[in-house]
Scaffold this motif. Structure first.
Motif, PDB file in Angstrom:
ATOM      1  N   VAL A 226       0.816  -1.224   0.000  1.00 19.30           N
ATOM      2  CA  VAL A 226       0.000   0.000   0.000  1.00 19.30           C
ATOM      3  C   VAL A 226       0.845   1.267   0.000  1.00 19.30           C
ATOM      4  CG1 VAL A 226      -1.910  -1.173   1.175  1.00 19.30           C
ATOM      5  CG2 VAL A 226      -0.252   0.138   2.535  1.00 19.30           C
ATOM      6  N   LEU A 227       2.118   1.159   0.347  1.00 15.39           N
ATOM      7  CA  LEU A 227       2.956   2.342   0.509  1.00 15.39           C
ATOM      8  C   LEU A 227       3.198   3.143  -0.772  1.00 15.39           C
ATOM      9  CD1 LEU A 227       4.643   4.132   2.345  1.00 15.39           C
ATOM     10  CD2 LEU A 227       6.534   2.490   2.130  1.00 15.39           C
ATOM     11  N   PRO A 228       3.456   2.536  -1.939  1.00 14.94           N
ATOM     12  CA  PRO A 228       3.744   3.352  -3.119  1.00 14.94           C
ATOM     13  C   PRO A 228       2.648   4.338  -3.492  1.00 14.94           C
ATOM     14  CG  PRO A 228       4.525   1.131  -3.478  1.00 14.94           C
ATOM     15  CD  PRO A 228       3.731   1.098  -2.200  1.00 14.94           C
ATOM     16  N   CYS A 229       1.394   3.974  -3.311  1.00 18.57           N
ATOM     17  CA  CYS A 229       0.317   4.900  -3.646  1.00 18.57           C
ATOM     18  C   CYS A 229       0.424   6.157  -2.795  1.00 18.57           C
ATOM     19  CB  CYS A 229      -1.040   4.235  -3.455  1.00 18.57           C
ATOM     20  SG  CYS A 229      -2.424   5.279  -3.979  1.00 18.57           S
ATOM     21  N   TYR A 230       0.775   6.024  -1.543  1.00 14.21           N
ATOM     22  CA  TYR A 230       1.015   7.183  -0.680  1.00 14.21           C
ATOM     23  C   TYR A 230       2.234   7.972  -1.162  1.00 14.21           C
ATOM     24  CZ  TYR A 230      -1.805   5.419   3.348  1.00 14.21           C
ATOM     25  OH  TYR A 230      -2.793   5.004   4.200  1.00 14.21           O
ATOM     26  N   TRP A 231       3.363   7.268  -1.214  1.00 11.49           N
ATOM     27  CA  TRP A 231       4.664   7.917  -1.317  1.00 11.49           C
ATOM     28  C   TRP A 231       4.924   8.497  -2.700  1.00 11.49           C
ATOM     29  CZ3 TRP A 231       9.706   5.134   0.717  1.00 11.49           C
ATOM     30  CH2 TRP A 231      10.628   6.099   1.140  1.00 11.49           C
ATOM     31  N   ILE A 232       4.628   7.727  -3.732  1.00 11.32           N
ATOM     32  CA  ILE A 232       4.863   8.220  -5.090  1.00 11.32           C
ATOM     33  C   ILE A 232       3.961   9.415  -5.386  1.00 11.32           C
ATOM     34  CG2 ILE A 232       4.623   7.663  -7.530  1.00 11.32           C
ATOM     35  CD1 ILE A 232       5.703   4.877  -6.912  1.00 11.32           C
ATOM     36  N   TYR A 233       2.714   9.360  -4.960  1.00  9.88           N
ATOM     37  CA  TYR A 233       1.825  10.490  -5.197  1.00  9.88           C
ATOM     38  C   TYR A 233       2.308  11.738  -4.456  1.00  9.88           C
ATOM     39  CZ  TYR A 233      -2.031   8.757  -8.020  1.00  9.88           C
ATOM     40  OH  TYR A 233      -2.796   8.323  -9.077  1.00  9.88           O
ATOM     41  N   GLU A 234       2.818  11.549  -3.253  1.00  7.06           N
ATOM     42  CA  GLU A 234       3.320  12.702  -2.498  1.00  7.06           C
ATOM     43  C   GLU A 234       4.520  13.316  -3.187  1.00  7.06           C
ATOM     44  OE1 GLU A 234       6.008  14.329   0.856  1.00  7.06           O
ATOM     45  OE2 GLU A 234       6.227  12.399  -0.193  1.00  7.06           O
ATOM     46  N   ARG A 235       5.450  12.480  -3.643  1.00  3.72           N
ATOM     47  CA  ARG A 235       6.645  12.976  -4.329  1.00  3.72           C
ATOM     48  C   ARG A 235       6.285  13.634  -5.656  1.00  3.72           C
ATOM     49  NH1 ARG A 235      11.493  10.697  -3.049  1.00  3.72           N
ATOM     50  NH2 ARG A 235      12.303  12.462  -4.243  1.00  3.72           N
ATOM     51  N   VAL A 236       5.411  12.998  -6.413  1.00  2.00           N
ATOM     52  CA  VAL A 236       4.966  13.556  -7.689  1.00  2.00           C
ATOM     53  C   VAL A 236       4.233  14.876  -7.465  1.00  2.00           C
ATOM     54  CG1 VAL A 236       3.308  13.240  -9.571  1.00  2.00           C
ATOM     55  CG2 VAL A 236       4.897  11.399  -8.987  1.00  2.00           C
ATOM     56  N   GLY A 237       3.354  14.909  -6.461  1.00  4.61           N
ATOM     57  CA  GLY A 237       2.597  16.124  -6.188  1.00  4.61           C
ATOM     58  C   GLY A 237       3.493  17.312  -5.888  1.00  4.61           C
ATOM     59  N   LYS A 238       4.536  17.090  -5.074  1.00  6.02           N
ATOM     60  CA  LYS A 238       5.459  18.179  -4.740  1.00  6.02           C
ATOM     61  C   LYS A 238       6.224  18.661  -5.967  1.00  6.02           C
ATOM     62  CE  LYS A 238       6.241  17.207   0.168  1.00  6.02           C
ATOM     63  NZ  LYS A 238       7.232  16.771   1.193  1.00  6.02           N
ATOM     64  N   THR A 239       6.674  17.717  -6.789  1.00 10.96           N
ATOM     65  CA  THR A 239       7.434  18.082  -7.985  1.00 10.96           C
ATOM     66  C   THR A 239       6.562  18.863  -8.963  1.00 10.96           C
ATOM     67  OG1 THR A 239       8.870  16.164  -7.755  1.00 10.96           O
ATOM     68  CG2 THR A 239       8.784  17.192  -9.912  1.00 10.96           C
ATOM     69  N   LEU A 240       5.348  18.386  -9.201  1.00  9.29           N
ATOM     70  CA  LEU A 240       4.464  19.070 -10.143  1.00  9.29           C
ATOM     71  C   LEU A 240       4.005  20.419  -9.603  1.00  9.29           C
ATOM     72  CD1 LEU A 240       4.608  16.296 -11.506  1.00  9.29           C
ATOM     73  CD2 LEU A 240       2.139  16.443 -11.887  1.00  9.29           C
ATOM     74  N   ARG A 241       3.896  20.521  -8.286  1.00  6.97           N
ATOM     75  CA  ARG A 241       3.464  21.798  -7.704  1.00  6.97           C
ATOM     76  C   ARG A 241       4.514  22.881  -7.932  1.00  6.97           C
ATOM     77  NH1 ARG A 241       1.000  22.518  -1.565  1.00  6.97           N
ATOM     78  NH2 ARG A 241      -0.423  24.229  -2.088  1.00  6.97           N
ATOM     79  N   GLU A 242       5.782  22.497  -7.907  1.00  7.63           N
ATOM     80  CA  GLU A 242       6.841  23.469  -8.176  1.00  7.63           C
ATOM     81  C   GLU A 242       6.733  24.028  -9.591  1.00  7.63           C
ATOM     82  OE1 GLU A 242      10.495  21.483  -7.447  1.00  7.63           O
ATOM     83  OE2 GLU A 242      10.251  21.429  -5.262  1.00  7.63           O
ATOM     84  N   ARG A 243       6.289  23.215 -10.505  1.00  8.61           N
ATOM     85  CA  ARG A 243       6.159  23.638 -11.900  1.00  8.61           C
ATOM     86  C   ARG A 243       4.841  24.352 -12.163  1.00  8.61           C
ATOM     87  NH1 ARG A 243       8.945  21.168 -16.269  1.00  8.61           N
ATOM     88  NH2 ARG A 243      10.937  20.302 -15.579  1.00  8.61           N
ATOM     89  N   GLY A 244       3.785  23.898 -11.485  1.00  3.58           N
ATOM     90  CA  GLY A 244       2.471  24.479 -11.727  1.00  3.58           C
ATOM     91  C   GLY A 244       1.893  24.034 -13.055  1.00  3.58           C
ATOM     92  N   SER A 245       0.642  24.407 -13.286  1.00  2.00           N
ATOM     93  CA  SER A 245      -0.038  24.046 -14.524  1.00  2.00           C
ATOM     94  C   SER A 245      -0.869  25.233 -15.005  1.00  2.00           C
ATOM     95  CB  SER A 245      -0.954  22.840 -14.313  1.00  2.00           C
ATOM     96  OG  SER A 245      -1.715  22.573 -15.479  1.00  2.00           O
ATOM     97  N   PRO A 246      -0.902  25.471 -16.315  1.00  3.46           N
ATOM     98  CA  PRO A 246      -1.747  26.531 -16.856  1.00  3.46           C
ATOM     99  C   PRO A 246      -3.228  26.147 -16.903  1.00  3.46           C
ATOM    100  CG  PRO A 246      -0.663  25.389 -18.656  1.00  3.46           C
ATOM    101  CD  PRO A 246      -0.103  24.808 -17.383  1.00  3.46           C
ATOM    102  N   THR A 247      -3.498  24.883 -16.629  1.00  2.00           N
ATOM    103  CA  THR A 247      -4.878  24.386 -16.674  1.00  2.00           C
ATOM    104  C   THR A 247      -5.425  24.266 -15.254  1.00  2.00           C
ATOM    105  OG1 THR A 247      -4.285  23.090 -18.637  1.00  2.00           O
ATOM    106  CG2 THR A 247      -6.358  22.528 -17.526  1.00  2.00           C
ATOM    107  N   PRO A 248      -6.436  25.068 -14.870  1.00  2.00           N
ATOM    108  CA  PRO A 248      -6.949  25.047 -13.497  1.00  2.00           C
ATOM    109  C   PRO A 248      -7.344  23.661 -13.004  1.00  2.00           C
ATOM    110  CG  PRO A 248      -7.819  26.938 -14.676  1.00  2.00           C
ATOM    111  CD  PRO A 248      -7.100  26.092 -15.695  1.00  2.00           C
ATOM    112  N   ARG A 249      -7.945  22.874 -13.876  1.00  2.00           N
ATOM    113  CA  ARG A 249      -8.369  21.520 -13.486  1.00  2.00           C
ATOM    114  C   ARG A 249      -7.168  20.673 -13.080  1.00  2.00           C
ATOM    115  NH1 ARG A 249     -10.829  19.770 -18.233  1.00  2.00           N
ATOM    116  NH2 ARG A 249     -12.744  20.782 -17.546  1.00  2.00           N
ATOM    117  N   TYR A 250      -6.087  20.759 -13.840  1.00  2.00           N
ATOM    118  CA  TYR A 250      -4.894  19.970 -13.540  1.00  2.00           C
ATOM    119  C   TYR A 250      -4.183  20.524 -12.304  1.00  2.00           C
ATOM    120  CZ  TYR A 250      -5.670  18.198 -18.280  1.00  2.00           C
ATOM    121  OH  TYR A 250      -6.220  17.635 -19.404  1.00  2.00           O
TER     122      TYR A 250
END
Length: 231
Positions: A142-166
């Motif tokens: 069960v751990l990867p769903c927690y951990w990978i999403y957290e790591r991905v979320g932080k990385t993508l948040r630094e970049r941001g998205s031009p699409t409000p939904r994303y």
């Protein structure tokens, strides 16, 4: 993506677990589905496929979390996983209902959606491990769903998205609240795996690597609009 795999700051067994999936995580960050979230090029139909399948996934993931709590001898772990299971259902109902409404998907269509092959395979593996595996193996699964999403979320948040939904999706997993929740699961896993023999540690790592692969496959399935090839 600029994040370097392996820089989690974790020691102990969970640090070893992360190092075992560094190559998988690099592939995750480089996947066109995730790159499309941040540059705004992800086709809406791919995101739609993802949201519909993720809603199905989260229902079964909640069951796996409940089983993880039941398998633990630690009362606090039981309470934590039960709370997380409720949270997974809440996300499935609120966040996904919001996205599906934005995407013009009727409730009847969402409820009639069948699990795609990867969704079924991933959730089947989770529930099989949660039922038949040793408790540490369940944590590994069960751990990867927690951990990978957290790591991905932080990385993508630094970049941001031009699409409000994303951007809304990114903010869900890149925030401090979710990070605190993940740290609690990591600490629990280190404690539960302390003192395992080499064979037991290998089984935990195998479960962790397997579901990490499924995480990549889940995004890839959405990118390819995966469906059943026959029938």
């Amino acid at each position: 993506m600029t994040e370097v795999a392996g820089t989690t700051g974790r020691e102990g067994f969970t640090g070893e677990l992360w190092r075992s999936i560094e190559s998988i995580y690099r592939e995750v960050l480089d996947h066109p589905f995730l790159r499309g979230l941040t540059d705004g090029t992800l086709p809406e139909e791919c995101f739609r496929h993802y949201v519909l399948q993720d809603a199905l996934y989260l229902r079964e993931y909640a069951r796996a979390l409940s089983l993880a709590g039941v398998r633990s001898r630690d009362e606090s772990a039981l309470v934590m996983f039960d709370e997380h299971a409720v949270g997974a259902i809440a996300v499935e109902r609120s966040l996904h209902e919001g996205f599906l409404k934005d995407l013009g998907v009727a409730r009847e269509e969402a409820e009639g959606t069948a699990a795609a092959p990867t969704t079924l395979a991933y959730t089947s593996f989770l529930l099989r491990t949660a039922t038949l595996g040793d408790y540490p193996e369940v944590l590994g699964a069960v751990l990867p769903c927690y951990w990978i999403y957290e790591r991905v979320g932080k990385t993508l948040r630094e970049r941001g998205s031009p699409t409000p939904r994303y951007q809304r999706w990114i903010d869900t997993y890149g925030g401090e609240e979710f990070g605190t929740l993940v740290e609690a699961v990591l600490d629990l896993t280190d404690g539960a795996c302390d003192g395992l023999n080499p064979a037991q540690r290998a089984r935990v790592m195998e479960a962790f690597v397997t579901t990490s692969r499924y995480e990549w496959m889940f995004w890839d399935a959405a990118w390819k609009l995966e469906g059943w090839p026959v029938g």
